[in-house]
Design an enzyme around this catalytic site. Structure first.
Site, PDB file in Angstrom:
ATOM      1  CG  ASP A   1       4.053  -6.135  -7.657  1.00  0.00           C
ATOM      2  OD1 ASP A   1       5.099  -5.589  -7.261  1.00  0.00           O
ATOM      3  OD2 ASP A   1       2.918  -5.764  -7.309  1.00  0.00           O
TER       4      ASP A   1
ATOM      5  CE1 TYR B   1       3.738  -4.610   0.309  1.00  0.00           C
ATOM      6  CE2 TYR B   1       4.258  -6.936   0.047  1.00  0.00           C
ATOM      7  CZ  TYR B   1       3.555  -5.815  -0.352  1.00  0.00           C
ATOM      8  OH  TYR B   1       2.676  -5.907  -1.390  1.00  0.00           O
TER       9      TYR B   1
END
EC number: 3.2.1.18
Length: 470
Positions: free
Chosen positions: A152, A406
């Site tokens: 990330d 997401y």
């Protein structure tokens, strides 16, 4: 003629031709000067009055191609200066179904094109257009540096934006700011973008306004300072943003900051009954901002922060409905919890959203209870306040046989109409960790908007075949 006569004749001819050419040039120059100085042309170079600056520029330079961009820039500057802050004066439109709004097919196109590796995408609008946003990994899907993009946080990530429904390429993407966590929103006059970068124990946020850095915020808990990963919302120039710093599997310190033109007006610690807050998805209507967030520590139900941007105050709770919308999650119980997390997420979660509007309430969630696959929208009237509320209607967006990820809310606050049309996007993750035959992790985007009609449904998967990348 003898040789000397030939030379004299040739020289005389050349002199005559040259003289004619000079005369033609003089005549041409005179005509051009006369045309440009004719009485109907206002050729003053003095600064025009502010009230008619754009019109004067067009009159003076409309036929000079090399000045066209300067004219456009001046017009845009004046328009921006004359724009007003957006006010959240309308309510949500009635939602009966969802229609396709945008799809970029980024991974499919990236099999044979210079498409950037991204994750954490979203959509955000301004008075002129809506654009896709995401955090780039600083490499293309086919590039060798795509190895390891499952991680990330790195020095190579940046918030980028690109035209709606186009894939993000090295040619059409605009860098908004540098970092591995972000949010962005337009207040009606200019855009504010926030990027967080740095090591886990010493990250900081830079707040950009009108494409210039204005404010910085340093870590306060030294444990991965992070923000929404979707658009913020502004009312009369005030733009609330939710930040968290601290453990992802235990107590953390959440703050709500209130910005105006990129400057901090106020911040306050989280209040209310929510126990853990990450990755809030926000929307605005009727002078308030509602954010549906992720409780990564304990809750399979989602926490909600309700913000008053005028008073610059907030409160928090959980969605009361027993329709659980995080992932992973247990099966839906009979009774939900309004002020406590519903257990069963195993210190994990996924970014999500909802539109909480009484009988017009819709919740989004993955279809799978264990993995990020499938996506559905469920109408659950009074889900925020009724701990026994159940779905009365639904629409499948992505089948459970296809990957999702997401999701978040957005709205075009500048669209015509008497109400705000609710919209959302779903991240369609491909590659690692689930598809480990390739070395990269990236995504495409599908986005939908509400309709008052009862429309049919269809499956909207990413659609790329991983074997084509091998």
């Amino acid at each position: 003629m003898n040789p000397n006569q030939k030379i004299l004749f040739a020289s005389a001819t050349a002199i005559v031709i040259g003289t004619i050419a000079v005369l033609i040039g003089i005549v041409n120059l005179g005509l051009n000067i006369g045309l440009h100085l004719k009485p109907s042309c206002n050729c003053s170079r003095s600064q025009p009055e502010a009230t008619n600056a754009s019109q004067t520029i067009i009159n003076n330079y409309y036929n000079k191609t090399n000045i066209t961009q300067i004219s456009n820039t001046n017009i845009q500057v004046e328009e921006r200066a004359s724009r007003e802050f957006n006010n959240l004066t309308k309510g949500l439109c009635t939602i009966n179904s969802w229609h396709i709004y945008g799809k970029d097919n980024a991974v499919r196109i990236g099999e044979d094109s210079d498409v950037l590796v991204t994750r954490e995408p979203y959509v955000s609008c301004d008075p002129d257009e809506c654009r896709f946003y995401a955090l780039s990994q600083g490499t293309t899907i086919r590039g060798k540096h795509s190895n390891g993009t499952i991680h990330d946080r790195s020095q190579y990530r940046a918030l980028i934006s690109w035209p709606l429904s186009s894939p993000p390429t090295v040619y059409n993407s605009r860098v908004e700011c540098i970092g591995w966590s972000s949010t962005s929103c337009h207040d009606g006059r200019a855009r504010m973008s926030i990027c967080i970068s740095g090591p886990n124990n010493n990250a900081s946020a830079v707040i950009w306004y009108n494409r210039r850095p204005v404010t910085e915020i340093n870590t306060w808990a030294r444990n991965i300072l992070r923000t929404q990963e979707s658009e913020c919302v502004c009312h009369n120039g005030v733009c609330p943003v939710v930040f968290t710093d601290g453990s992802a599997t235990g107590p953390a310190e959440t703050r709500i900051y209130y910005f105006k033109e990129g400057k901090i007006l106020k911040w306050e610690p989280l209040t209310g009954t929510a126990k853990h807050i990450e990755e809030c998805s926000c929307y605005g209507e009727q002078a308030r901002v509602t954010c549906t967030c992720r409780d990564n520590w304990q809750g399979s139900n989602r926490p909600v922060i309700q913000i008053d941007p005028v008073a610059m105050t907030h409160t928090s709770q959980y969605i009361c409905s027993p329709v659980l919308t995080d992932n992973p999650r247990p099966n839906d119980p009979t009774v939900g919890k309004c002020n406590d997390p519903y257990p069963g997420n195993n210190n994990n979660g996924v970014k999500g959203f909802s539109y909480l509007d009484g009988g017009n309430t819709w919740l989004g969630r993955t279809i799978s209870t264990a993995s990020r696959s499938g996506y559905e929208m469920l109408k659950v009237p009074n889900a925020l306040t009724d701990d026994r509320s159940k779905p009365t209607q639904g629409q499948t967006i992505v089948l459970n046989t296809d990957w999702s990820g997401y999701s978040g809310s957005f709205m075009d606050y500048w669209a015509e109409g008497e109400c705000y049309r609710a919209c959302f996007y779903v991240e369609l993750i491909r590659g690692r960790p689930k598809e480990d035959r390739v070395w990269w992790t990236s995504n495409s985007i599908v986005s939908m908007c509400s309709s008052t009609e009862f429309l049919g449904q269809w499956n909207w998967p990413d659609g790329a075949k991983i074997e084509y990348f091998l």
